[in-house]
Write an enzyme that holds these catalytic residues in place. Structure first.
Site, short mmCIF file in Angstrom:
data_model
loop_
_atom_site.label_atom_id
_atom_site.label_comp_id
_atom_site.label_asym_id
_atom_site.label_seq_id
_atom_site.Cartn_x
_atom_site.Cartn_y
_atom_site.Cartn_z
CE LYS A 54 0.33 2.01 3.32
NZ LYS A 54 1.51 2.77 3.90
CE1 TYR B 195 -1.12 0.64 7.89
CE2 TYR B 195 0.01 2.66 7.23
CZ TYR B 195 0.00 1.29 7.37
OH TYR B 195 1.09 0.55 6.99
#
Length: 367
Positions: A136, A223
């Site tokens: 990511k 996140y």
């Protein structure tokens, strides 16, 4: 750390105990390999996340092992070869990468490169007949994510994104509490993730827009976005964002600190933030029957949670080992990962909308 530059690497070290400090806790998933053979993973890119987290985690995996590496640095190749007993035939550089298609030792390629290279190497890995984990954030933007998903489907290869927290038991408990409305309907979410990017040298790839796509939002904000999404189990529809820069001369290409209001169906709004100038790492949730959340929430090491009933007493695990073992089992059973390319695409649609909002100063739809 007074009078000492506080770097991203320093932050990661002090905000976690490191994978070597943990023995695997109680396993949340049941694995039963069909033939007992571990699947081989090749790491593409041997920067901090590979040598500090993924390599050590692969010493604890049950369903997969470190079979190969891809690096442009001969010295790194030699060091990894000795440390992990990797045969010469499983060591590649970026010029020889495509020859990996002829190597039966390697089943899965894990792309751990600067974001600008994710699309290219994910597509090339799939075309080489290998299943893919891409770190990511998935890509520079949603359009690239779509191209990666299409290429993997065309090659009939599985694609997963490196969302380790979907396999971390405290975060999984947050998903259960929020989505099942264990303490009633969720009434508020506030979450933040960031660290103080120290030093004065801004030549790192993470601070170059062409390579990273953005700054703290791309790196740490993913996140916070994930936390809101998986607590509710819903997809946001719009976002309003603003940013601040206290060091514009240092963060001259990328964002430093970004604040946003993430709107979900029905009008619910979650607040979130990301930063390269604040040490944040929390997920706080309010529900009709009390508060629950995580702090620290997103680091590589221990995660701590709380509920109206008290602290979460859940074993710590090696996030990356759980994540990679799960994907190996998905490959073995030919089943979709719980964090497929589509999951990365959803996040990048939010990120794209946040950047549009920063440019326009207005609320932007997530499309």
């Amino acid at each position: 750390m007074k009078n000492h530059p506080f770097s991203r690497r320093d932050f990661l070290r002090v905000s976690s105990l490191g994978v070597g400090a943990f023995a695997l806790g109680e396993t949340l998933m049941s694995f039963s390999p069909k033939d007992g053979k571990k699947l081989g993973i090749a790491l593409v890119g041997l920067g901090y996340y590979s040598y500090g987290q993924l390599g050590p985690a692969l010493l604890h995996t049950k369903n997969c092992y470190l079979a190969g590496i891809v690096t442009g640095h001969p010295a790194k190749a030699e060091a990894w070869k000795k440390q992990y007993n990797i045969p010469d035939k499983n060591i590649y550089n970026y010029e020889t990468f495509d020859k990996i298609k002829d190597n039966p030792d390697i089943d899965i390629i894990y792309v751990v490169l600067p974001v600008s290279m994710h699309k290219e190497y994910t597509i090339r890995a799939a075309q080489a007949g290998k299943h893919v984990i891409c770190e990511k954030p998935m890509a520079l933007n949603a359009k690239e994510c779509e191209e990666m998903i299409t290429a993997c489907k065309k090659a009939n290869r599985l694609l997963s994104i490196g969302y380790r927290l979907h396999f971390e038991p405290h975060n999984m408990e947050i998903m259960r509490l929020g989505q099942k409305q264990v303490y009633g309907k969720v009434t508020a979410i506030d979450t933040g993730n960031g660290f103080v990017y120290g030093g004065t040298d801004n030549s790192a790839w993470r601070l170059k827009k062409a390579m990273a796509g953005g700054g703290g939002l791309m790196d740490m904000g993913i996140y916070s976005i994930q936390g809101s999404r998986y607590t509710l189990g819903q997809e946001p529809v719009a976002v309003k964002a603003r940013q601040e820069k206290t060091r514009p001369e240092f963060f001259n290409e990328v964002d430093e600190t970004v604040y946003w209001e993430l709107e979900f169906p029905g009008g619910f709004v979650a607040t979130g933030k990301s930063s390269y100038n604040h040490n944040w790492g929390y997920l706080h949730v309010e529900a009709e029957k009390g508060k629950f959340g995580l702090e620290p929430a997103y680091g590589y090491g221990s995660v701590e949670g709380y509920t109206p009933a008290g602290p979460m007493h859940i074993p710590q695990v090696i996030h990356q080992a759980m994540q990679m073992d799960d994907f190996a089992e998905c490959v073995r059973q030919n089943k979709r990962s719980r964090v497929p390319g589509e999951e990365g695409l959803k996040d990048m649609k939010v990120v794209d909308a946040i950047y549009r909002s920063l440019d326009s100063g207005k609320k932007e739809k997530i499309v």
